[in-house]
Design an enzyme around this catalytic site. Structure first.
Site, mmCIF file in Angstrom:
data_model
loop_
_atom_site.group_PDB
_atom_site.id
_atom_site.type_symbol
_atom_site.label_atom_id
_atom_site.label_comp_id
_atom_site.label_asym_id
_atom_site.label_seq_id
_atom_site.Cartn_x
_atom_site.Cartn_y
_atom_site.Cartn_z
ATOM 1 N N CYS A 2 0.842 -1.190 0.000
ATOM 2 C CA CYS A 2 0.000 0.000 0.000
ATOM 3 C C CYS A 2 0.887 1.253 0.000
ATOM 4 O O CYS A 2 2.027 1.216 0.419
ATOM 5 C CB CYS A 2 -0.935 0.075 1.189
ATOM 6 S SG CYS A 2 -1.992 -1.342 1.362
ATOM 7 N N ARG A 27 4.153 -0.672 -4.752
ATOM 8 C CA ARG A 27 3.932 -1.175 -3.397
ATOM 9 C C ARG A 27 2.566 -1.840 -3.249
ATOM 10 O O ARG A 27 2.252 -2.409 -2.208
ATOM 11 C CB ARG A 27 4.036 -0.033 -2.393
ATOM 12 C CG ARG A 27 5.396 0.594 -2.374
ATOM 13 C CD ARG A 27 5.423 1.684 -1.364
ATOM 14 N NE ARG A 27 5.368 1.114 -0.030
ATOM 15 C CZ ARG A 27 6.357 1.172 0.829
ATOM 16 N NH1 ARG A 27 7.469 1.765 0.509
ATOM 17 N NH2 ARG A 27 6.239 0.658 2.031
ATOM 18 N N TRP A 75 -3.059 -2.649 -1.436
ATOM 19 C CA TRP A 75 -2.766 -4.080 -1.590
ATOM 20 C C TRP A 75 -3.649 -4.768 -0.550
ATOM 21 O O TRP A 75 -3.425 -4.645 0.639
ATOM 22 C CB TRP A 75 -1.292 -4.345 -1.324
ATOM 23 C CG TRP A 75 -0.868 -5.753 -1.635
ATOM 24 C CD1 TRP A 75 -0.444 -6.239 -2.835
ATOM 25 C CD2 TRP A 75 -0.814 -6.858 -0.715
ATOM 26 N NE1 TRP A 75 -0.140 -7.574 -2.726
ATOM 27 C CE2 TRP A 75 -0.364 -7.974 -1.442
ATOM 28 C CE3 TRP A 75 -1.118 -7.017 0.625
ATOM 29 C CZ2 TRP A 75 -0.198 -9.226 -0.868
ATOM 30 C CZ3 TRP A 75 -0.956 -8.267 1.208
ATOM 31 C CH2 TRP A 75 -0.497 -9.357 0.463
ATOM 32 N N ASN A 99 -2.019 2.453 5.764
ATOM 33 C CA ASN A 99 -1.145 1.315 5.443
ATOM 34 C C ASN A 99 -1.000 0.486 6.703
ATOM 35 O O ASN A 99 -0.862 1.056 7.789
ATOM 36 C CB ASN A 99 0.263 1.791 5.052
ATOM 37 C CG ASN A 99 0.324 2.356 3.662
ATOM 38 O OD1 ASN A 99 -0.669 2.380 2.962
ATOM 39 N ND2 ASN A 99 1.496 2.826 3.274
ATOM 40 N N GLY A 100 -0.975 -0.836 6.572
ATOM 41 C CA GLY A 100 -0.774 -1.683 7.747
ATOM 42 C C GLY A 100 -1.963 -2.584 7.986
ATOM 43 O O GLY A 100 -2.858 -2.699 7.144
ATOM 44 N N GLU A 464 16.623 -18.874 -6.029
ATOM 45 C CA GLU A 464 16.401 -17.516 -6.530
ATOM 46 C C GLU A 464 15.988 -17.538 -8.008
ATOM 47 O O GLU A 464 15.074 -16.814 -8.416
ATOM 48 C CB GLU A 464 17.667 -16.667 -6.317
ATOM 49 C CG GLU A 464 17.576 -15.242 -6.830
ATOM 50 C CD GLU A 464 16.419 -14.431 -6.238
ATOM 51 O OE1 GLU A 464 15.792 -14.868 -5.269
ATOM 52 O OE2 GLU A 464 16.143 -13.348 -6.784
ATOM 53 N N LYS A 468 12.395 -16.084 -9.196
ATOM 54 C CA LYS A 468 12.317 -14.995 -10.179
ATOM 55 C C LYS A 468 11.421 -15.401 -11.340
ATOM 56 O O LYS A 468 10.564 -14.647 -11.776
ATOM 57 C CB LYS A 468 13.743 -14.691 -10.674
ATOM 58 C CG LYS A 468 14.045 -13.304 -10.964
ATOM 59 C CD LYS A 468 14.337 -12.374 -9.806
ATOM 60 C CE LYS A 468 13.499 -12.491 -8.590
ATOM 61 N NZ LYS A 468 13.856 -11.712 -7.455
ATOM 62 N N GLU A 471 7.605 -15.689 -10.242
ATOM 63 C CA GLU A 471 6.879 -14.471 -9.842
ATOM 64 C C GLU A 471 6.619 -13.536 -11.011
ATOM 65 O O GLU A 471 5.602 -12.851 -11.028
ATOM 66 C CB GLU A 471 7.565 -13.744 -8.682
ATOM 67 C CG GLU A 471 8.875 -13.095 -8.991
ATOM 68 C CD GLU A 471 9.503 -12.426 -7.775
ATOM 69 O OE1 GLU A 471 8.776 -11.876 -6.940
ATOM 70 O OE2 GLU A 471 10.748 -12.445 -7.679
ATOM 71 N N HIS A 487 13.451 -38.568 -4.354
ATOM 72 C CA HIS A 487 12.692 -39.020 -3.179
ATOM 73 C C HIS A 487 11.226 -38.634 -3.299
ATOM 74 O O HIS A 487 10.552 -38.424 -2.297
ATOM 75 C CB HIS A 487 13.316 -38.450 -1.904
ATOM 76 C CG HIS A 487 14.679 -39.012 -1.655
ATOM 77 N ND1 HIS A 487 14.886 -40.269 -1.146
ATOM 78 C CD2 HIS A 487 15.905 -38.501 -1.923
ATOM 79 C CE1 HIS A 487 16.185 -40.506 -1.075
ATOM 80 N NE2 HIS A 487 16.826 -39.453 -1.555
ATOM 81 N N LYS A 582 5.861 -4.575 -3.407
ATOM 82 C CA LYS A 582 7.313 -4.463 -3.277
ATOM 83 C C LYS A 582 7.784 -4.623 -1.844
ATOM 84 O O LYS A 582 8.758 -5.296 -1.574
ATOM 85 C CB LYS A 582 7.740 -3.085 -3.818
ATOM 86 C CG LYS A 582 9.238 -2.826 -3.759
ATOM 87 C CD LYS A 582 9.961 -3.669 -4.768
ATOM 88 C CE LYS A 582 11.462 -3.503 -4.713
ATOM 89 N NZ LYS A 582 12.143 -4.621 -5.359
HETATM 90 C C1 F6R Z 1 11.296 -11.363 -4.752
HETATM 91 C C2 F6R Z 1 11.290 -10.284 -3.776
HETATM 92 C C3 F6R Z 1 10.906 -10.607 -2.381
HETATM 93 C C4 F6R Z 1 11.767 -9.793 -1.384
HETATM 94 C C5 F6R Z 1 11.237 -10.018 0.036
HETATM 95 C C6 F6R Z 1 12.052 -9.276 1.059
HETATM 96 O O1 F6R Z 1 11.710 -10.906 -6.004
HETATM 97 O O2 F6R Z 1 11.547 -9.153 -4.104
HETATM 98 O O3 F6R Z 1 10.985 -11.963 -2.122
HETATM 99 O O4 F6R Z 1 13.097 -10.187 -1.495
HETATM 100 O O5 F6R Z 1 9.906 -9.591 0.109
HETATM 101 O O6 F6R Z 1 12.005 -7.898 0.872
HETATM 102 P P1 F6R Z 1 13.048 -6.945 1.564
HETATM 103 O O7 F6R Z 1 14.391 -7.254 0.992
HETATM 104 O O8 F6R Z 1 12.591 -5.559 1.231
HETATM 105 O O9 F6R Z 1 12.988 -7.233 3.039
#
Ligand code: F6R
Length: 587
Positions: A2, A27, A75, A99-100, A464, A468, A471, A487, A582
């Site tokens: 948000c 966000r 969000w 927000n929250g 990772e 990537k 997502e 397994h 984000k």
């Molecule tokens: C994936 C991604 C998330 C962040 C996670 C932690 O591409 O961006 O998995 O890595 O939400 O976010 P931060 O680093 O801001 O604590």
């Protein structure tokens, strides 16, 4: 998660608010809304979907001639995505954005309903709005103070009252800043990015502080006036631009060489300026998502190269589990935003036990940066694409340096200072091979499932690469420890199912190759990503060989670009994948 923008000043706030929301859209982007106020008139406009939808709606509406307003991009947490649940919410005289998460929203709602309040949405935000309104009798600060005493959970509120020409804001466990514009002009923002086009001067609102914005600013806490320091951000107004790239994700991947150089430079001749971990018997690395996967690489490096006992855990688990702090322990928090709710909670848990905390963080004004005992800043600059790329690479780079710092002080170890110097150039050379990645992307773009396998550090890299891909492209993808596949999960391997094998650790190369043979013999499309040429498989990516410290930093960019190209070919909304946000500032 948000985003909030607020404005009070000489200008018509509409465009400022909408532009601000666009900067915060990364966000959260389920729905959005603005409230404009002038004298006793108030106008609320909301829309479901992207900010563009809100903008279109505003453009079709006769807008109030206003000088004050608040806005929000949502969000969803409480209640589905629809206009009723979008912010701003209004109850009686009070209108607010939030927000929250209000954890006791259900109890408060019940109490307020019994008192006769009629709710129009399913949100916890409307409950907070009603509570503040209940206590509002013309004294806004008193009403906010009383209401927030009863609220359990996290919040950043921007608030207006129909009978007041002042703007208010307060926060707990969710960031909020107040920007200073031109003469008698002020902004509220959950992230400086929203207002950087107008000002670089701001104050950070601390927990429990309430700001009253009129032609001037007054900050109070528990009834007392608080003196605030005006800070200057080093964020550049144009740093949010895509600089000609079609997507932020691509721009940010392409920035990796530059931000690596900037982050590593101070340590090339002064590695000792990094914290010395030898004084600790145990290290806990705690983070979420990609940051946690960066931590897993750090764990392998610290254990294998520096002989430090390390656990690496997901913050949402760590914060609630039994943790043994019976050895001298350092807790390392890794977070790009520095606002991830679970990582903050993990940090505070360690601090409750008097355990030292070290943050590896990008946003210097964030909660984690401010509350941790020590900080190492990565110099990623703003990361706008929801999927992290450059910040992840820098997190890995810092973990590598921390590990090297211990290894060289304890043992005779290879000297990597030359590698540190050439690393940005090598990453650039890898990134320049976009055509190779596009070729692989074309091979996998129509598949429904993809697997990544690897062992030890290559498993952490696989996690990772897989995250990537899934997502941004919405292809279902799993990462497995190569030896574990048989397994159970090997039953999913079908003809032409793509399986990436990450092979950079020569000690276990043959083991992973045996596992790759197992899937190859079941018809899988095999893709080897390695630091040496390995023949016999369908597709390959070969990167230059480096020390174990920096090898992942040459491999992961390839996987990032493959994920990007697949998402592009599938027509996905790359910078804002569905359901994501984000910065995950709620549990
Ligand atoms: C994936 C991604 C998330 C962040 C996670 C932690 O591409 O961006 O998995 O890595 O939400 O976010 P931060 O680093 O801001 O604590």
């Amino acid at each position: 998660m948000c985003g909030i923008v607020g404005y009070r000043g000489e200008k018509q706030p509409k465009d400022i608010l909408v532009e601000g929301l666009k900067c915060l859209e990364y966000r959260g982007y389920d729905s959005a809304g603005i409230a404009l106020k002038e004298n006793d008139k108030l106008q609320i406009i909301k829309s479901v979907g992207k900010i563009l939808n809100l903008e279109e709606k505003i453009n079709k509406t006769k807008i109030l001639d206003s000088h004050m307003g608040i806005a929000h991009t949502r969000w969803a947490t409480h209640g589905e995505v629809n206009e009723d649940n979008a912010h701003p919410h209004m109850v009686g005289n009070t209108v607010l954005v939030h927000n929250g998460i209000i954890e006791n929203a259900n109890e408060l709602r019940k109490m307020l309903v019994e008192e006769g309040v009629v709710f129009n949405s399913e949100t916890d935000t409307e409950v907070a709005c009603a509570l503040i309104n209940k206590y509002y009798d013309g004294d806004a600060i008193k009403a906010i103070e009383k209401a927030t005493k009863e609220i359990v959970g996290s919040y950043a509120f921007a608030i207006m009252f129909t009978d007041s020409d002042k703007l208010y804001a307060t926060r707990k466990d969710s960031p909020l800043i107040i920007g200073y514009g031109e003469d008698k002009e002020f902004f509220i923002a959950s992230d400086i990015a929203a207002i950087i086009s107008y000002t670089n001067r701001y104050i950070l609102l601390e927990e429990g502080e309430i700001v009253e914005i009129s032609d001037d600013i007054k900050v109070v806490k528990k009834g007392k006036k608080v003196k605030k320091e005006v800070l200057i951000t080093d964020l550049e107004a144009d740093s949010k631009d895509k600089c000609g790239y079609p997507h932020y994700m691509l721009k940010e991947i392409m920035e990796e060489p530059v931000v690596l150089e900037k982050t590593l430079k101070p340590y090339i001749d002064d590695i000792d300026s990094l914290p010395d971990l030898t004084e600790y018997e145990e290290v806990h690395i705690v983070a979420c998502g990609s940051a946690m996967y960066a931590g897993m690489i750090g764990k392998t490096l610290l254990e294998e190269n520096s002989c430090i006992r390390v656990t690496c855990e997901i913050a949402s688990e760590y914060r609630y589990k039994k943790v043994f702090y019976d050895r001298k322990t350092l807790v390392i928090l890794i977070s790009q935003s520095g606002e991830t709710a679970d990582t903050i909670a993990a940090m505070r848990k360690a601090q409750q036990y008097d355990v030292d905390t070290l943050a590896i963080v990008n946003v210097k004004t964030s909660t984690i940066a401010r509350e941790s005992d020590r900080q190492i800043f990565i110099e990623a600059g703003p990361e706008i694409a929801v999927a992290t790329t450059k910040a992840y690479i820098l997190q890995v780079a810092i973990m590598a340096l921390l590990s090297y710092r211990v290894a060289y002080s304890r043992y005779e170890t290879e000297n990597i200072s030359n590698e540190i110097k050439i690393l940005p150039r090598l990453v650039k050379e890898v990134l320049d091979r976009r055509d190779d990645f596009l070729k692989i992307a074309k091979e996998i773009k129509d598949n429904e499932h993809v697997f990544f396998i690897g062992r030890k550090v290559d498993y952490a890299i696989s996690l990772e690469g897989s995250l990537k891909l899934k997502e941004v492209s919405y292809i279902h993808s799993e990462a497995y420890q190569a030896g574990e596949l048989k397994h159970g999960t090997i039953s999913l391997i079908d003809k032409d199912l793509p399986v990436f094998a990450i092979i950079t650790d020569s000690d276990i190369k043959d083991k992973t190759l045996s596992n790759l043979e197992e899937v190859k013999s079941r018809g899988a499309k095999t893709i080897v990503v390695s630091n040496e040429k390995i023949d016999g498989y369908d597709l390959e990516v070969v990167v230059p060989k480096l020390s174990s410290y920096f090898q992942p930093i040459l491999v992961v960019p390839c996987l990032q670009l493959i994920a990007y190209e697949v998402a592009r070919l599938r027509g996905c909304d790359i910078d804002k994948p569905k359901n994501l946000a984000k910065s995950v500032t709620v549990e």
